[in-house]
Enzyme design. Structure first.
Site, PDB file in Angstrom:
ATOM      1  N   ASP A   1      64.925  36.926 -37.954  1.00 29.33           N
ATOM      2  CA  ASP A   1      64.340  35.936 -38.849  1.00 29.33           C
ATOM      3  C   ASP A   1      64.568  34.551 -38.240  1.00 29.33           C
ATOM      4  O   ASP A   1      65.706  34.076 -38.157  1.00 29.33           O
ATOM      5  CB  ASP A   1      65.022  36.049 -40.226  1.00 29.33           C
ATOM      6  CG  ASP A   1      64.383  35.150 -41.279  1.00 29.33           C
ATOM      7  OD1 ASP A   1      63.746  34.145 -40.906  1.00 29.33           O
ATOM      8  OD2 ASP A   1      64.549  35.452 -42.479  1.00 29.33           O
ATOM      9  N   HIS A   2      63.474  33.925 -37.829  1.00 31.71           N
ATOM     10  CA  HIS A   2      63.592  32.654 -37.110  1.00 31.71           C
ATOM     11  C   HIS A   2      64.073  31.519 -38.021  1.00 31.71           C
ATOM     12  O   HIS A   2      64.445  30.448 -37.530  1.00 31.71           O
ATOM     13  CB  HIS A   2      62.246  32.282 -36.471  1.00 31.71           C
ATOM     14  CG  HIS A   2      62.383  31.464 -35.215  1.00 31.71           C
ATOM     15  ND1 HIS A   2      63.575  30.947 -34.773  1.00 31.71           N
ATOM     16  CD2 HIS A   2      61.459  31.076 -34.295  1.00 31.71           C
ATOM     17  CE1 HIS A   2      63.389  30.277 -33.655  1.00 31.71           C
ATOM     18  NE2 HIS A   2      62.105  30.338 -33.339  1.00 31.71           N
ATOM     19  N   ARG A   3      64.066  31.735 -39.325  1.00 33.04           N
ATOM     20  CA  ARG A   3      64.601  30.719 -40.237  1.00 33.04           C
ATOM     21  C   ARG A   3      66.120  30.646 -40.130  1.00 33.04           C
ATOM     22  O   ARG A   3      66.718  29.589 -40.344  1.00 33.04           O
ATOM     23  CB  ARG A   3      64.223  31.042 -41.686  1.00 33.04           C
ATOM     24  CG  ARG A   3      62.727  31.044 -41.968  1.00 33.04           C
ATOM     25  CD  ARG A   3      62.458  31.534 -43.378  1.00 33.04           C
ATOM     26  NE  ARG A   3      62.968  32.895 -43.573  1.00 33.04           N
ATOM     27  CZ  ARG A   3      62.975  33.519 -44.749  1.00 33.04           C
ATOM     28  NH1 ARG A   3      62.503  32.918 -45.826  1.00 33.04           N
ATOM     29  NH2 ARG A   3      63.451  34.759 -44.845  1.00 33.04           N
TER      30      ARG A   3
END
Length: 431
Positions: free
Chosen positions: A402-404
């Site tokens: 998850d790039h967040r």
């Protein structure tokens, strides 16, 4: 006196299930904790126990029924007690409506479908609020929110009754098949299907519960998590020699020393080294939830569909203990004997397709986790070492994250650390 026994809460995120078999009948005397029916939930078949003693006056469910938490199961009476009219008991049955929390309905009308302005960018994933007050269980409201249906527009299947999950799904299906567009999970509209029968013979089969849950959870994960997949390869030549040398004692203990068992242990150590991977995001509150435990989910391919049981407290177990746990949960998964607790509490998931084939793939993060490790089939490849090419056994790894929560550089470091740990297993013990 006749009392209604309702379906109790079965576990975290379990909202409904399908009745597989009813284990009691009218006139049976049952005792507390006796199993009264078998229920197929998201990925497990569980026995539902009765919480009181009594005599079955009436069974209110049938095999094949899909029921929700709080749904009435039995009418129970005690010996010598006069039973009230059954119609009156039925009127008292819908427990979910009584426990339903109040929700604002006057000020909030469904937002028109339009291109969002920059000021509304934070609300891009919003779903319709009820346009009018309705009777429905919290789990039904949750379903409506997840698939983007305004529950205020849903008509109950029976006049005067509460709206059910089946009503919500029927409403969504009607919108799609009638050519309308309803925002689904993540705000993406489903595309109406063509008439496939024009091209040849077709047949339709109802999805199994496992397939339905997989469809819903994967859609939700893919549309709400910005995925990145990092690819790498680990030289497992020496690891394979170790695995084959020490497989005998593990087999005598009742397990099998597989690459997955070793990877589970390595992954737990990687989560200690990179704590930003052992988190979940609380987006509405803008908080990161860090976990100080190390439970690893392992995807298991079964004839019933994909299941992901969880091995608990991996950091506290030896590889032999993990191998035994893997053997146990794999057997239970294929025979559908896993409990609800077996599916809960995972920090990160491993999905190993090496036994089937492939060179790499992009696994989907299993929300609310923030990463998943995919493993493909290892092959002998020429590797340039000390001025010459030598054959080495290389295992492809695919890390989706998850790039967040995770930056690209950390994704690359995490994958490389796992590769190094597999190439030099003793390094884990040294650190």
């Amino acid at each position: 006196m006749v009392n209604t026994f309702n379906l109790p809460v079965l576990g975290e995120n379990i909202d409904a299930g399908t009745v597989i078999s009813v284990l009691v009948k009218k006139g049976d005397a049952i005792s507390k904790d006796q199993a009264i029916l078998e229920l197929e939930t998201d990925k497990a078949v569980v026995e539902v126990p009765c919480s009181v003693d009594g005599t079955v006056e009436k069974v209110l469910v049938n095999e094949g029924d899909t029921i929700e938490i709080g749904a009435p199961l039995l009418e129970l009476g005690s010996a010598g007690a006069a039973a009230p009219a059954k119609e009156e008991v039925k009127e008292k049955a819908p427990a979910p409506a009584k426990t339903e929390p109040e929700q604002p309905v006057k000020e909030e009308a469904p937002a028109p479908v339009a291109a969002p302005s920059p000021a509304d960018s934070k609300a891009n994933n919003a779903v319709p609020r009820p346009s009018k007050k309705v009777r429905s269980a919290p789990s039904v409201r949750k379903l409506a929110r997840e698939i983007g249906v305004d529950i205020g527009q849903v008509n109950p299947s029976a006049a005067g009754k509460a709206i059910t999950a089946a009503d919500v799904k029927a409403h969504a299906k009607n919108i799609l098949t009638s050519g309308g567009s309803a925002p689904m999970a993540g705000g993406i509209a489903a595309v109406p299907l063509p008439d496939f029968a024009r091209f040849g013979d077709i047949r339709r089969e109802a999805m199994s519960n496992v397939r339905k849950v997989t469809m819903e959870s994967m859609t939700r994960s893919w549309t709400t998590i910005p995925h990145v997949t990092q690819q790498d390869k680990a030289d497992i030549t020496e690891l394979e020699k170790f695995r084959k040398s020490f497989g005998g004692p593990v087999q005598q203990a009742g397990g099998k020393l597989t690459a997955t068992a070793i990877l589970v242990k390595v992954l737990a150590e990687a989560l200690k080294k990179f704590p930003q991977f052992n988190v979940s995001l609380d987006a509405p509150n803008a908080e990161i939830i860090y976990k100080d435990y190390y439970n690893i989910g392992v995807a298991v391919d079964t004839e019933h569909g994909l299941m992901v049981p969880v091995i608990k407290d991996v950091d506290q177990k030896s590889i032999t203990e993990i191998a035994l746990d893997l053997t146990d949960i794999s057997q239970k998964a294929r025979s559908r004997k896993l409990s609800l607790d077996d599916f809960q509490g995972s920090c990160m998931t491993i999905t190993n397709l090496g036994g089937i084939g492939g060179t790499s793939f992009t696994p989907i993060v299993n929300s609310p986790e923030v990463a998943i490790l995919g493993v493909s089939r290892s092959t002998m490849e020429p590797v340039y070492i000390d001025g010459e090419f030598v054959p080495r056994n290389m295992m492809p790894l695919s890390l989706s994250y998850d790039h967040r929560a995770i930056d690209g550089a950390d994704g690359a470091r995490f994958t490389r650390w796992i590769c190094t740990a597999l190439e030099h297993p003793m390094s884990i013990l040294l650190n």
